[in-house]
Design an enzyme around this catalytic site. Sequence first.
Site, PDB file in Angstrom:
ATOM      1  N   GLU A 136     -14.715 -12.757 145.218  1.00 39.48           N
ATOM      2  CA  GLU A 136     -14.495 -12.745 143.759  1.00 39.48           C
ATOM      3  C   GLU A 136     -15.867 -12.929 143.131  1.00 39.48           C
ATOM      4  O   GLU A 136     -16.456 -14.003 143.249  1.00 39.48           O
ATOM      5  CB  GLU A 136     -13.577 -13.904 143.337  1.00 39.48           C
ATOM      6  CG  GLU A 136     -12.232 -13.930 144.014  1.00 39.48           C
ATOM      7  CD  GLU A 136     -11.315 -12.835 143.541  1.00 39.48           C
ATOM      8  OE1 GLU A 136     -11.614 -12.201 142.513  1.00 39.48           O
ATOM      9  OE2 GLU A 136     -10.306 -12.594 144.214  1.00 39.48           O
ATOM     10  N   GLU A 151     -24.559  -9.454 133.555  1.00 38.51           N
ATOM     11  CA  GLU A 151     -23.823 -10.697 133.313  1.00 38.51           C
ATOM     12  C   GLU A 151     -24.814 -11.766 132.858  1.00 38.51           C
ATOM     13  O   GLU A 151     -25.801 -12.032 133.540  1.00 38.51           O
ATOM     14  CB  GLU A 151     -23.145 -11.138 134.619  1.00 38.51           C
ATOM     15  CG  GLU A 151     -22.281 -12.350 134.449  1.00 38.51           C
ATOM     16  CD  GLU A 151     -21.566 -12.753 135.738  1.00 38.51           C
ATOM     17  OE1 GLU A 151     -22.233 -12.787 136.802  1.00 38.51           O
ATOM     18  OE2 GLU A 151     -20.360 -13.020 135.690  1.00 38.51           O
ATOM     19  N   CYS A 203     -16.588 -15.886 134.807  1.00 36.23           N
ATOM     20  CA  CYS A 203     -16.666 -14.515 135.319  1.00 36.23           C
ATOM     21  C   CYS A 203     -15.817 -13.563 134.493  1.00 36.23           C
ATOM     22  O   CYS A 203     -16.066 -12.365 134.480  1.00 36.23           O
ATOM     23  CB  CYS A 203     -16.215 -14.488 136.774  1.00 36.23           C
ATOM     24  SG  CYS A 203     -14.610 -15.245 136.976  1.00 36.23           S
ATOM     25  N   LYS A 217     -16.711 -25.253 151.065  1.00 35.95           N
ATOM     26  CA  LYS A 217     -18.088 -25.581 150.658  1.00 35.95           C
ATOM     27  C   LYS A 217     -18.220 -25.448 149.144  1.00 35.95           C
ATOM     28  O   LYS A 217     -18.227 -24.342 148.611  1.00 35.95           O
ATOM     29  CB  LYS A 217     -19.109 -24.653 151.323  1.00 35.95           C
ATOM     30  CG  LYS A 217     -20.504 -25.265 151.237  1.00 35.95           C
ATOM     31  CD  LYS A 217     -21.636 -24.278 151.370  1.00 35.95           C
ATOM     32  CE  LYS A 217     -22.049 -23.651 150.078  1.00 35.95           C
ATOM     33  NZ  LYS A 217     -22.487 -24.577 149.014  1.00 35.95           N
TER      34      LYS A 217
HETATM   35  P1  NAD Z   1     -23.638 -18.350 143.712  1.00 32.63           P
HETATM   36  O1  NAD Z   1     -23.332 -17.028 144.285  1.00 32.63           O
HETATM   37  O2  NAD Z   1     -25.050 -18.721 143.512  1.00 32.63           O
HETATM   38  O3  NAD Z   1     -22.988 -19.523 144.578  1.00 32.63           O
HETATM   39  C1  NAD Z   1     -21.615 -19.541 144.897  1.00 32.63           C
HETATM   40  C2  NAD Z   1     -21.422 -20.343 146.175  1.00 32.63           C
HETATM   41  O4  NAD Z   1     -22.052 -19.638 147.259  1.00 32.63           O
HETATM   42  C3  NAD Z   1     -22.053 -21.726 146.158  1.00 32.63           C
HETATM   43  O5  NAD Z   1     -21.224 -22.611 146.875  1.00 32.63           O
HETATM   44  C4  NAD Z   1     -23.361 -21.507 146.899  1.00 32.63           C
HETATM   45  O6  NAD Z   1     -23.872 -22.672 147.500  1.00 32.63           O
HETATM   46  C5  NAD Z   1     -22.938 -20.495 147.952  1.00 32.63           C
HETATM   47  N1  NAD Z   1     -24.034 -19.682 148.488  1.00 32.63           N
HETATM   48  C6  NAD Z   1     -25.209 -19.369 147.911  1.00 32.63           C
HETATM   49  N2  NAD Z   1     -25.948 -18.579 148.734  1.00 32.63           N
HETATM   50  C7  NAD Z   1     -25.201 -18.393 149.853  1.00 32.63           C
HETATM   51  C8  NAD Z   1     -25.402 -17.670 151.062  1.00 32.63           C
HETATM   52  N3  NAD Z   1     -26.522 -16.980 151.274  1.00 32.63           N
HETATM   53  N4  NAD Z   1     -24.423 -17.680 151.991  1.00 32.63           N
HETATM   54  C9  NAD Z   1     -23.269 -18.355 151.782  1.00 32.63           C
HETATM   55  N5  NAD Z   1     -23.032 -19.066 150.664  1.00 32.63           N
HETATM   56  C10 NAD Z   1     -23.980 -19.087 149.695  1.00 32.63           C
HETATM   57  O7  NAD Z   1     -22.814 -18.383 142.340  1.00 32.63           O
HETATM   58  P2  NAD Z   1     -22.756 -19.529 141.248  1.00 32.63           P
HETATM   59  O8  NAD Z   1     -24.043 -19.514 140.505  1.00 32.63           O
HETATM   60  O9  NAD Z   1     -22.300 -20.798 141.873  1.00 32.63           O
HETATM   61  O10 NAD Z   1     -21.559 -18.992 140.348  1.00 32.63           O
HETATM   62  C11 NAD Z   1     -21.751 -18.060 139.330  1.00 32.63           C
HETATM   63  C12 NAD Z   1     -21.273 -16.685 139.738  1.00 32.63           C
HETATM   64  O11 NAD Z   1     -19.942 -16.759 140.238  1.00 32.63           O
HETATM   65  C13 NAD Z   1     -21.219 -15.727 138.588  1.00 32.63           C
HETATM   66  O12 NAD Z   1     -21.763 -14.485 138.947  1.00 32.63           O
HETATM   67  C14 NAD Z   1     -19.735 -15.591 138.303  1.00 32.63           C
HETATM   68  O13 NAD Z   1     -19.365 -14.396 137.665  1.00 32.63           O
HETATM   69  C15 NAD Z   1     -19.153 -15.733 139.652  1.00 32.63           C
HETATM   70  N6  NAD Z   1     -17.750 -16.149 139.579  1.00 32.63           N
HETATM   71  C16 NAD Z   1     -16.782 -15.241 139.870  1.00 32.63           C
HETATM   72  C17 NAD Z   1     -15.460 -15.589 139.762  1.00 32.63           C
HETATM   73  C18 NAD Z   1     -14.372 -14.599 140.096  1.00 32.63           C
HETATM   74  O14 NAD Z   1     -13.258 -15.027 140.331  1.00 32.63           O
HETATM   75  N7  NAD Z   1     -14.644 -13.319 140.150  1.00 32.63           N
HETATM   76  C19 NAD Z   1     -15.096 -16.872 139.377  1.00 32.63           C
HETATM   77  C20 NAD Z   1     -16.109 -17.784 139.087  1.00 32.63           C
HETATM   78  C21 NAD Z   1     -17.442 -17.393 139.210  1.00 32.63           C
END
Ligand code: NAD
Length: 478
Positions: free
Chosen positions: A250, A381, A284, A175
């Site tokens: 992650e 962050e 991240c 997804k």
């Molecule tokens: P997000 O958590 O809003 O979304 C990530 C994914 O989760 C998307 O596909 C979203 O549609 C899905 N999602 C949202 N709510 C959900 C739920 N209730 N149940 C299941 N899935 C759900 O994050 P974002 O805004 O897309 O990405 C930014 C964040 O990701 C930042 O905090 C960043 O630090 C983190 N990030 C971490 C890493 C790592 O490897 N540690 C890498 C990249 C990004």
Amino acid sequence: MKAYQTGLCINGGFRQGAAGRKIEQTDPSTEEVFAEVECAQVQDAVDAIEGAAVAFEGGWRDLAPGKRAEVLFQIARLIRDNLSLLAETECRNIGKPIGDARDEVLLGARVFEYYAGGIGRFFGQTIPVSRGGFDFTWHQPMGVVAAIVPWNFPFPIACWKAAPALAAGNTVVLKPASQSTLTALLLGKLALEAGLPPGVLQVLPGAGRDIGEVLVTHPLVRKISFTGSTEVGVRIMGLASRGLKRLSLELGGKSPNIVFADGDVDKAAAGSPMSVFANTGQDCCARSRIFVQRPVFDRFVSGFVSATQAVVVGDPREEKTQVGPLVSAGQRKISEEFLEESVRVGRKMICGGDRPFSKGYYLRPAVLLEVEPEDRVWREEVFGPVVCIRPFDDEAAMLREVNASPYGLSGSIWTRDLDRALRVSRLVESGVLSVNSHSSVHVEAPFGGFKMSGIGRDLGMSAMEGYTELKNVYIAQG
Ligand code: NAD
């Protein structure tokens, strides 16, 4: 428009979503909607999961390892053959500078090659159990894996979840985030062209709250591999606990960049801006808290600011661009609010923070000084082009401040003293560290966080292990 794949990738074909709803894809550099993709509904997610379960039991699980490897190598080859299409799509979809987009597509190909090669080197053990006989372990695939990925590195993260899961013999429902669906759908298409059987990799754009949660809670899904915000990660962990589902998370970060006076201060100053401003700070691993030993503080700040002012902010399609727009108006607003709040309470913004163009979600990289440890911008962050630099005197006190963060993903240490490099590397509570470098991601090495930055590891052979259950078999003798 023609080149994009816009349907849901389910059971070997592309189809419309159950409710006919669409997700708009916006070019962040022009603010224009340039594509629409199907938005999966609950019924689509259930179809995808059930189809993936059938594909698992119906052949992928039992395919000879060499055959699985052939298909994964072929996916890598098709990714390389389609480098321009994938990179240009990513560039337009999230405003990623074209050079970075190309590097990330190639990283995706290397990840498939690494795990294709890893299939034949993924050994169990034979164990000399005390009662005699023959005892061995088996790494067995789990079944359906849900891979939920964010929008900041859409293609490489999709690859580094799908490739090890598939290599280990699982099937995958991927997804993508709603902002960045297009390269995930192309991956689904290329995988089919490469000979991946229908249902083995399903790609399902849709809202996190509905589709994501179906993936997390459906009984046929055995493992959830999530990259995204800590807030959503915590929610997923709660939901997944009901089914005792395997998890890797992650999550967010607030990584330190620690510059000691005995390090190569000029090199650190010149190289550090892109350790936080690359991907417009939406990383991240962004080293957004810089700790500089006081005797070299002024020299570091001056070099850092000069290098920051030389960073090329602009149209992501241009080769020379290093920093493009943020992904959305909302994402830019978050950074601007952090900056406004900091300036309001008297912090010093010594460069950037303005909008360089009238169109597009651009924000010039901003440097803050005189920030206090209790400031929100120092603790939380930002996920935008904002950095804070503070001096330190005492190593132990600095380390306490580094580790006061609830996050522990990444970080850098600049020193020429080997003892210090080892001591500080041991004491920083972080899953990934680099000394005299800002490199965090290596295909062959584990990547992931301590504390609120996550659980489990992507990349390296440990990721492949994370997509298996460990079985022990004892065979009596005589
Ligand atoms: P997000 O958590 O809003 O979304 C990530 C994914 O989760 C998307 O596909 C979203 O549609 C899905 N999602 C949202 N709510 C959900 C739920 N209730 N149940 C299941 N899935 C759900 O994050 P974002 O805004 O897309 O990405 C930014 C964040 O990701 C930042 O905090 C960043 O630090 C983190 N990030 C971490 C890493 C790592 O490897 N540690 C890498 C990249 C990004």
